[in-house]
Design a protein around this motif. Structure first.
Motif, mmCIF file in Angstrom:
data_model
loop_
_atom_site.group_PDB
_atom_site.id
_atom_site.type_symbol
_atom_site.label_atom_id
_atom_site.label_comp_id
_atom_site.label_asym_id
_atom_site.label_seq_id
_atom_site.Cartn_x
_atom_site.Cartn_y
_atom_site.Cartn_z
ATOM 1 N N GLN A 47 8.928 12.917 6.837
ATOM 2 C CA GLN A 47 9.001 13.377 8.090
ATOM 3 C C GLN A 47 8.570 14.753 8.884
ATOM 4 O OE1 GLN A 47 7.016 12.343 10.978
ATOM 5 N NE2 GLN A 47 6.186 10.730 10.059
ATOM 6 N N ASN A 106 -2.824 12.710 6.907
ATOM 7 C CA ASN A 106 -2.315 11.394 5.959
ATOM 8 C C ASN A 106 -2.435 10.507 7.260
ATOM 9 O OD1 ASN A 106 0.293 11.827 6.588
ATOM 10 N ND2 ASN A 106 1.539 10.911 5.242
ATOM 11 N N ALA A 115 -5.041 -4.323 7.171
ATOM 12 C CA ALA A 115 -3.692 -3.990 6.636
ATOM 13 C C ALA A 115 -1.912 -3.679 7.925
ATOM 14 C CB ALA A 115 -3.751 -1.886 6.470
ATOM 15 N N LYS A 166 -1.474 14.890 10.985
ATOM 16 C CA LYS A 166 -1.435 14.858 9.666
ATOM 17 C C LYS A 166 -2.532 14.818 8.821
ATOM 18 C CE LYS A 166 2.521 12.108 9.152
ATOM 19 N NZ LYS A 166 3.823 11.961 9.070
ATOM 20 N N GLY A 211 5.756 3.867 4.924
ATOM 21 C CA GLY A 211 5.489 5.087 6.061
ATOM 22 C C GLY A 211 7.450 5.103 6.508
ATOM 23 N N THR A 212 7.271 5.753 7.771
ATOM 24 C CA THR A 212 8.802 6.307 8.637
ATOM 25 C C THR A 212 8.835 5.208 8.979
ATOM 26 O OG1 THR A 212 7.256 8.756 9.099
ATOM 27 C CG2 THR A 212 8.929 7.586 10.174
ATOM 28 N N LEU A 251 0.800 -0.658 0.133
ATOM 29 C CA LEU A 251 -0.226 0.058 -0.299
ATOM 30 C C LEU A 251 1.155 1.144 -0.271
ATOM 31 C CD1 LEU A 251 -3.211 -0.963 2.926
ATOM 32 C CD2 LEU A 251 -3.090 -0.570 0.402
HETATM 33 N N1 LIG Z 1 -4.820 1.106 7.552
HETATM 34 C C1 LIG Z 1 -5.053 1.321 6.565
HETATM 35 N N2 LIG Z 1 -5.919 0.971 5.360
HETATM 36 C C2 LIG Z 1 -4.856 1.386 3.967
HETATM 37 N N3 LIG Z 1 -3.977 1.844 3.678
HETATM 38 C C3 LIG Z 1 -3.225 1.828 5.157
HETATM 39 C C4 LIG Z 1 -3.617 1.703 5.705
HETATM 40 N N4 LIG Z 1 -2.330 2.263 6.659
HETATM 41 C C5 LIG Z 1 -1.639 2.843 6.668
HETATM 42 N N5 LIG Z 1 -2.301 2.835 4.944
HETATM 43 C C6 LIG Z 1 -1.343 3.346 3.882
HETATM 44 O O1 LIG Z 1 0.012 2.824 3.704
HETATM 45 C C7 LIG Z 1 0.560 3.671 2.834
HETATM 46 C C8 LIG Z 1 2.086 3.977 4.192
HETATM 47 O O2 LIG Z 1 1.180 3.607 5.262
HETATM 48 P P1 LIG Z 1 2.351 5.254 6.306
HETATM 49 O O3 LIG Z 1 0.940 4.930 7.815
HETATM 50 O O4 LIG Z 1 3.259 4.194 7.112
HETATM 51 O O5 LIG Z 1 3.422 5.971 6.528
HETATM 52 P P2 LIG Z 1 2.972 7.221 5.998
HETATM 53 O O6 LIG Z 1 1.111 7.882 6.631
HETATM 54 O O7 LIG Z 1 2.296 7.140 4.408
HETATM 55 O O8 LIG Z 1 3.451 8.875 6.265
HETATM 56 P P3 LIG Z 1 4.357 8.412 7.872
HETATM 57 O O9 LIG Z 1 5.028 7.234 8.460
HETATM 58 O O10 LIG Z 1 4.979 9.519 7.700
HETATM 59 O O11 LIG Z 1 2.974 8.888 8.467
HETATM 60 C C9 LIG Z 1 0.172 5.013 3.250
HETATM 61 O O12 LIG Z 1 -0.131 5.014 1.642
HETATM 62 C C10 LIG Z 1 -1.129 4.585 3.596
HETATM 63 O O13 LIG Z 1 -2.596 6.003 3.464
#
Ligand SMILES: Nc1ncnc2c1ncn2[C@@H]1O[C@H](COP(=O)(O)OP(=O)(O)OP(=O)(O)O)[C@@H](O)[C@H]1O
Length: 415
Positions: free
Chosen positions: A171, A140, A41, A138, A23-24, A20
């Protein structure tokens, strides 16, 4: 060996699908829970140097997060170690608020904005009541489900896995949502940091672009002061005692209305309360929910009537075909905007450099920033679990009482 078998057994329960995103903390996969047929997820967290696995404190806190159940918090369904990574299994969500805000085909009415804000604050108020802070709010991290319900993601992860290495992560954008007390280096802070971030998200919903886009911590404070006027000790008595405090040239606040031309008077009043400088005087999430903005017309849109992007992440449980083997895709390396942030979130190193770099915008009160920083112990442990003492106290009691006296920034326990 038995442990390895067990973790494999748990891991085998989930049928991995596509990536998907990243992220961090690591890669996030879509997966199917073969036990329930539910789409989930899975966040695969690199444990890095912690070869021996997740430490006890982290495990205890993960357990607490599993118990954090609310309609506006992403449910942590499961957590298990596998092949040196920790896997966190969350309910699957279709989209996120950042995608909604950026989508120019989506019109957000005042009632829609109110609905998204109400759900955000409900999630926050619930966690704050349980003494858990988010610390990384934030757009997202605000995920949206197939029925329009908004849920907060990543609650508590910053505490468990530490602040990421901000030199090489995206970040940097999280700075835009950071409260002034954090930017001035407060090591003890409360739920107000999340309320400030929620205020920035409110502003972003109204104006459809990130509100305060600072390029460094110093610049971020400059942007905040340009919007709301320079903070003064009469507004915020603890200000001058914050570890990284530097005096900024005084600028007066422009009328709030000029920043948010489309906002109602009630919206402006709530915004101004969420953007109160003194964290002790800032409105709490619960108080914000009780603000007349939410009870006056137009009432918040029903979640299932909220506009959402046409293209969604596929989320049907019918994706599950037990005959198929797992699709293991190698994670695409997300192209990241690398913006060196030498001071990171927690440190003061190079703070003086930064101040010199931005000499035009800022005024150092007495030219002794480094010396002033040394006076205040900076090694106080963070604690999102505000009701509990820091797990590893790193300052002695004399330092602590000195710090308390000087900063008086105890956690503000929400009522
Ligand atoms: N529960 C979920 N259901 C569907 N997609 C998800 C879910 N959690 C995360 N994602 C998707 O996976 C990707 C990575 O998410 P993650 O939360 O690790 O990082 P981020 O939100 O992109 O950045 P950061 O780590 O800076 O918050 C993103 O595109 C996010 O929308």
């Amino acid at each position: 060996m038995a442990e390895v078998d067990l973790s494999k057994k748990v891991a085998d329960r989930y049928l991995k699908r596509e990536v998907l995103g990243e992220g961090t903390y690591g890669v996030v996969y879509k997966a199917i829970d073969t036990k329930t047929g539910q789409t989930v997820a899975i966040k695969k967290i690199r444990l890095g140097k912690q070869k021996e696995g997740v430490n006890f404190t982290a495990l205890r806190e993960i357990k607490l997060l599993k118990e954090l159940k609310s309609p506006h918090i992403i449910e942590l369904i499961d957590a298990f170690p596998h092949k040196g990574n920790l896997h966190l299994v969350f309910e699957f969500m279709e989209t996120d608020l950042e995608t909604v805000i950026r989508n120019t085909n989506i019109f957000l009415s005042p009632a829609d904005i109110k609905s998204y804000m109400q759900m955000t604050l409900k999630g926050l108020a619930f966690c704050h009541k349980k003494w858990v802070l988010h610390r990384d709010m934030k757009p997202n991290n605000l995920l949206i489900g197939s029925h329009g319900q908004l849920k907060l993601a990543d609650f508590g992860l910053a505490r468990i896995f530490g602040s990421p290495d901000r030199r090489f992560t995206h970040q940097v954008f999280a700075r835009w949502y950071r409260a002034p007390e954090l930017l001035f280096g407060a090591k003890q802070y409360g739920a107000g940091v999340d309320v400030w971030a929620a205020g920035c998200i409110f502003a972003e919903l109204l104006n459809r672009r990130p509100f305060l886009q600072g390029s460094s911590d110093i610049d971020q404070l400059g942007k905040i002061f340009a919007a709301f006027g320079t903070a003064t000790p009469s507004q915020w008595p603890d200000l001058a005692y914050l570890p990284d405090y530097v005096e900024y040239q005084y600028v007066a606040a422009p009328p709030l209305r000029s920043l948010f031309p489309s906002a109602s008077d009630d919206a402006l009043d709530l915004l101004s309360k969420m953007f109160t400088y003194d964290p002790k005087a800032r409105i709490t999430a619960q108080q914000a929910l009780e603000h007349r903005y939410f009870s006056s017309a137009p009432l918040p849109t029903e979640p299932n009537k909220l506009p959402r992007p046409a293209t969604k992440r596929a989320s049907k449980a019918s994706d599950f075909n037990p005959q198929e083997g797992p699709t293991v895709l190698s994670p695409p390396r997300k192209t990241r905007r690398v913006m060196p942030d030498r001071e990171g979130f927690e440190g003061n190193a190079n703070r003086t450099d930064k101040i010199e770099e931005h000499a035009g915008e800022t005024k150092n009160a007495d030219g002794e920033i480094a010396g002033r920083n040394e006076q205040v112990p900076t090694s106080v442990d963070f604690s999102i679990f505000a009701a509990r003492p820091p797990s590893r106290p790193t300052i002695n009691s004399a330092d602590r009482s000195h710090l308390k006296r000087k900063l008086d920034l105890e956690f503000q326990h929400p009522e």
